[in-house]
Design a protein around this motif. Sequence first.
Motif, PDB file in Angstrom:
ATOM      1  N   ARG A  94     -19.703  61.824   7.459  1.00  0.00           N
ATOM      2  CA  ARG A  94     -20.846  61.140   7.856  1.00  0.00           C
ATOM      3  C   ARG A  94     -22.053  61.879   7.296  1.00  0.00           C
ATOM      4  O   ARG A  94     -23.126  60.919   7.373  1.00  0.00           O
ATOM      5  CB  ARG A  94     -20.621  61.024   9.336  1.00  0.00           C
ATOM      6  CG  ARG A  94     -19.183  60.222   9.869  1.00  0.00           C
ATOM      7  CD  ARG A  94     -19.503  60.331  11.384  1.00  0.00           C
ATOM      8  NE  ARG A  94     -18.276  59.065  11.868  1.00  0.00           N
ATOM      9  CZ  ARG A  94     -18.248  57.698  11.821  1.00  0.00           C
ATOM     10  NH1 ARG A  94     -19.332  57.122  11.702  1.00  0.00           N
ATOM     11  NH2 ARG A  94     -17.268  57.434  12.389  1.00  0.00           N
TER      12      ARG A  94
ATOM     13  N   GLU B 175     -14.498  64.085   9.286  1.00  0.00           N
ATOM     14  CA  GLU B 175     -15.112  62.958   9.579  1.00  0.00           C
ATOM     15  C   GLU B 175     -16.652  63.546   9.538  1.00  0.00           C
ATOM     16  O   GLU B 175     -17.589  62.552   9.080  1.00  0.00           O
ATOM     17  CB  GLU B 175     -14.576  62.644  11.059  1.00  0.00           C
ATOM     18  CG  GLU B 175     -15.528  61.377  11.393  1.00  0.00           C
ATOM     19  CD  GLU B 175     -14.898  60.645  12.727  1.00  0.00           C
ATOM     20  OE1 GLU B 175     -15.572  59.537  13.458  1.00  0.00           O
ATOM     21  OE2 GLU B 175     -14.337  61.491  13.598  1.00  0.00           O
TER      22      GLU B 175
ATOM     23  N   GLU C 160     -10.734  57.812  11.785  1.00  0.00           N
ATOM     24  CA  GLU C 160     -10.750  57.363  13.078  1.00  0.00           C
ATOM     25  C   GLU C 160      -9.393  56.731  13.508  1.00  0.00           C
ATOM     26  O   GLU C 160      -8.905  56.926  14.691  1.00  0.00           O
ATOM     27  CB  GLU C 160     -11.554  56.287  12.869  1.00  0.00           C
ATOM     28  CG  GLU C 160     -13.237  56.766  13.063  1.00  0.00           C
ATOM     29  CD  GLU C 160     -14.119  55.588  12.749  1.00  0.00           C
ATOM     30  OE1 GLU C 160     -13.777  54.448  12.731  1.00  0.00           O
ATOM     31  OE2 GLU C 160     -15.433  56.024  13.144  1.00  0.00           O
TER      32      GLU C 160
ATOM     33  N   VAL D 106     -15.913  56.246   1.001  1.00  0.00           N
ATOM     34  CA  VAL D 106     -16.465  57.008   2.150  1.00  0.00           C
ATOM     35  C   VAL D 106     -15.991  56.195   3.438  1.00  0.00           C
ATOM     36  O   VAL D 106     -15.578  56.772   4.552  1.00  0.00           O
ATOM     37  CB  VAL D 106     -17.843  57.653   2.361  1.00  0.00           C
ATOM     38  CG1 VAL D 106     -18.288  58.157   3.471  1.00  0.00           C
ATOM     39  CG2 VAL D 106     -18.190  58.415   1.176  1.00  0.00           C
ATOM     40  N   LYS D 107     -16.597  54.887   3.485  1.00  0.00           N
ATOM     41  CA  LYS D 107     -16.074  54.038   4.644  1.00  0.00           C
ATOM     42  C   LYS D 107     -14.632  53.990   4.967  1.00  0.00           C
ATOM     43  O   LYS D 107     -14.146  54.116   6.157  1.00  0.00           O
ATOM     44  CB  LYS D 107     -16.928  52.705   4.481  1.00  0.00           C
ATOM     45  CG  LYS D 107     -16.791  51.749   5.789  1.00  0.00           C
ATOM     46  CD  LYS D 107     -17.335  50.528   5.435  1.00  0.00           C
ATOM     47  CE  LYS D 107     -17.365  49.412   6.647  1.00  0.00           C
ATOM     48  NZ  LYS D 107     -17.948  48.306   6.365  1.00  0.00           N
ATOM     49  N   ASN D 108     -14.023  53.750   3.970  1.00  0.00           N
ATOM     50  CA  ASN D 108     -12.425  53.856   4.148  1.00  0.00           C
ATOM     51  C   ASN D 108     -12.007  55.050   4.613  1.00  0.00           C
ATOM     52  O   ASN D 108     -11.007  55.146   5.561  1.00  0.00           O
ATOM     53  CB  ASN D 108     -11.712  53.197   2.688  1.00  0.00           C
ATOM     54  CG  ASN D 108     -12.124  51.823   2.404  1.00  0.00           C
ATOM     55  OD1 ASN D 108     -12.653  50.971   3.142  1.00  0.00           O
ATOM     56  ND2 ASN D 108     -12.189  51.466   1.166  1.00  0.00           N
TER      57      ASN D 108
ATOM     58  N   THR E 177     -19.761  54.579  -1.396  1.00  0.00           N
ATOM     59  CA  THR E 177     -19.983  53.957   0.012  1.00  0.00           C
ATOM     60  C   THR E 177     -18.688  53.511   0.609  1.00  0.00           C
ATOM     61  O   THR E 177     -18.423  53.533   1.668  1.00  0.00           O
ATOM     62  CB  THR E 177     -21.248  52.764  -0.034  1.00  0.00           C
ATOM     63  OG1 THR E 177     -22.175  53.518  -0.498  1.00  0.00           O
ATOM     64  CG2 THR E 177     -21.211  52.324   1.507  1.00  0.00           C
ATOM     65  N   VAL E 178     -18.081  52.562  -0.157  1.00  0.00           N
ATOM     66  CA  VAL E 178     -16.755  51.748   0.259  1.00  0.00           C
ATOM     67  C   VAL E 178     -15.598  53.029   0.318  1.00  0.00           C
ATOM     68  O   VAL E 178     -14.931  52.620   1.473  1.00  0.00           O
ATOM     69  CB  VAL E 178     -16.431  50.843  -1.001  1.00  0.00           C
ATOM     70  CG1 VAL E 178     -14.794  50.231  -0.215  1.00  0.00           C
ATOM     71  CG2 VAL E 178     -17.306  49.617  -0.927  1.00  0.00           C
TER      72      VAL E 178
ATOM     73  N   ILE F 209     -13.618  57.199   6.487  1.00  0.00           N
ATOM     74  CA  ILE F 209     -13.917  57.470   7.919  1.00  0.00           C
ATOM     75  C   ILE F 209     -13.033  56.427   8.674  1.00  0.00           C
ATOM     76  O   ILE F 209     -12.469  56.955   9.611  1.00  0.00           O
ATOM     77  CB  ILE F 209     -15.346  57.061   7.893  1.00  0.00           C
ATOM     78  CG1 ILE F 209     -16.200  58.372   7.505  1.00  0.00           C
ATOM     79  CG2 ILE F 209     -15.664  57.063   9.253  1.00  0.00           C
ATOM     80  CD1 ILE F 209     -17.672  58.024   7.378  1.00  0.00           C
ATOM     81  N   ASN F 210     -12.621  55.222   8.167  1.00  0.00           N
ATOM     82  CA  ASN F 210     -11.811  54.427   9.009  1.00  0.00           C
ATOM     83  C   ASN F 210     -10.413  55.014   9.186  1.00  0.00           C
ATOM     84  O   ASN F 210      -9.744  54.924  10.444  1.00  0.00           O
ATOM     85  CB  ASN F 210     -11.806  52.896   8.597  1.00  0.00           C
ATOM     86  CG  ASN F 210     -12.983  52.255   8.521  1.00  0.00           C
ATOM     87  OD1 ASN F 210     -13.918  52.538   9.384  1.00  0.00           O
ATOM     88  ND2 ASN F 210     -13.416  51.234   7.613  1.00  0.00           N
TER      89      ASN F 210
END
Length: 435
Positions: free
Chosen positions: A363, A359, A195, A187-189, A184-185, A191-192
């Motif tokens: 997601r 992205e 972005e 994937v979040k990193n 999760t971390v 995506i950030n």
Amino acid sequence: MSSSFRAPPVPPSNEVDLVELFQAVGAQKKLIAVVATAVTLLAVAYAFLAKPEYQVSSVLRPAAINELDSLNRSEVYQLPPAAALIKVGAALESYETRLGFFRANQTLFKEFVRPGRTLEQSFEEFNRNSISLTLPDPNKSDLLSSYIRLDLNYHQGIDGVAILNGFVDYAIAAEREQIAADMTVIVKNRINELEGKLKAARASYDADKEARIATLREADTLKRAQLQDEIKALRTQLRTLRADRMSQLNEAISIARSLNIQKPTTPTSLGERPGTASSVMRTEINNQQIPLYFMGVEALEAERVALRKRTSDDFTEGRIAQIARELQLLQTNREIEVLNERKNEDVFLSGVQSLRAEEVRLRNLNVDMSRLKLVTIDKQALEPLGPIKPKKAMVILLGAILGLMLGLSIALVRYLFTKKRNDKAVGVQPLGRLN
């Protein structure tokens, strides 16, 4: 003559007579039997009265490749089967994992709880010698030689099977949750990061757009100024030409009046005398330009009046109309309008298609971690057939052997001690005095 002679005492011999030794030991067979029997009885008492100790074991092996395929195909978290086995082994060996399992299942460890002890102290008693872990050899990477063996020693009254199997499941679940949290971390990193790259692309696009609009407006301003300068110069030129024309007309009118030319005429007609009649039709061919005064006073004055009444000379120059047309077009730059009226400017970003696709993929990434199988439980803990300690037959046999050896040792020590004491007490009598 008389003399006195005393024979020197005979030193005791240090040699042991084996026959005498066996006889002496045989004479003490009752003592040996008593000692051997006593030690054997102690061993029997220990074998039957000692608290039995049991052992259960569980073996883990690497999971099949297809079990981790969904995780590895995510291109976010790579976890080969051997690495997954090592991670689970590290979790099984972790003090924090063991303490967490101890806290979550206190009913299984009630035998370790003592009054006045903290939970951590009770856990330390269990953790010190109860669980032993055998990890795979890191120098061997083949799946057949990779395994984890977990052994649990426990006393009667403790549910060792439930503890070991529960601990293995708890460690696997904890490691699965850790992998899910790590994923999760990650994937979040990512995506950030994507972005951030998209924001940078938008900022670059906005800067390019503003620069483009500024360039277009600057070009329009420059073109408008050039056209205005050109039309101003043309109008000045036309006014000068009109003034020159009026000067020419004034001169031509003066000449025409002096020649009494009122109507337009030709040089031939001007050369004929008045009153001469002629029926001959003449055709005049002249390659030279006829002077302006031959237009006559009336025509020349009419032209001069028209020139004086003229308020603008723009119609006399076609270029002025073209300039006016171009200035009219420059009042509105349609390219700037189109750039400013764009609704969804993201579609015009260049080089971001792969970023958007990545992205969207991240997601929509859906890896079912609850069904992720990190290891294969090759062997679960089962109820043992019997205790591993004490082994009654071996304890009794060793007790009998040790009792016999102890009895023999006591008999031998008694014999040697008695012999030494007798040797000291028995001495050689002195010989009689010789006269």
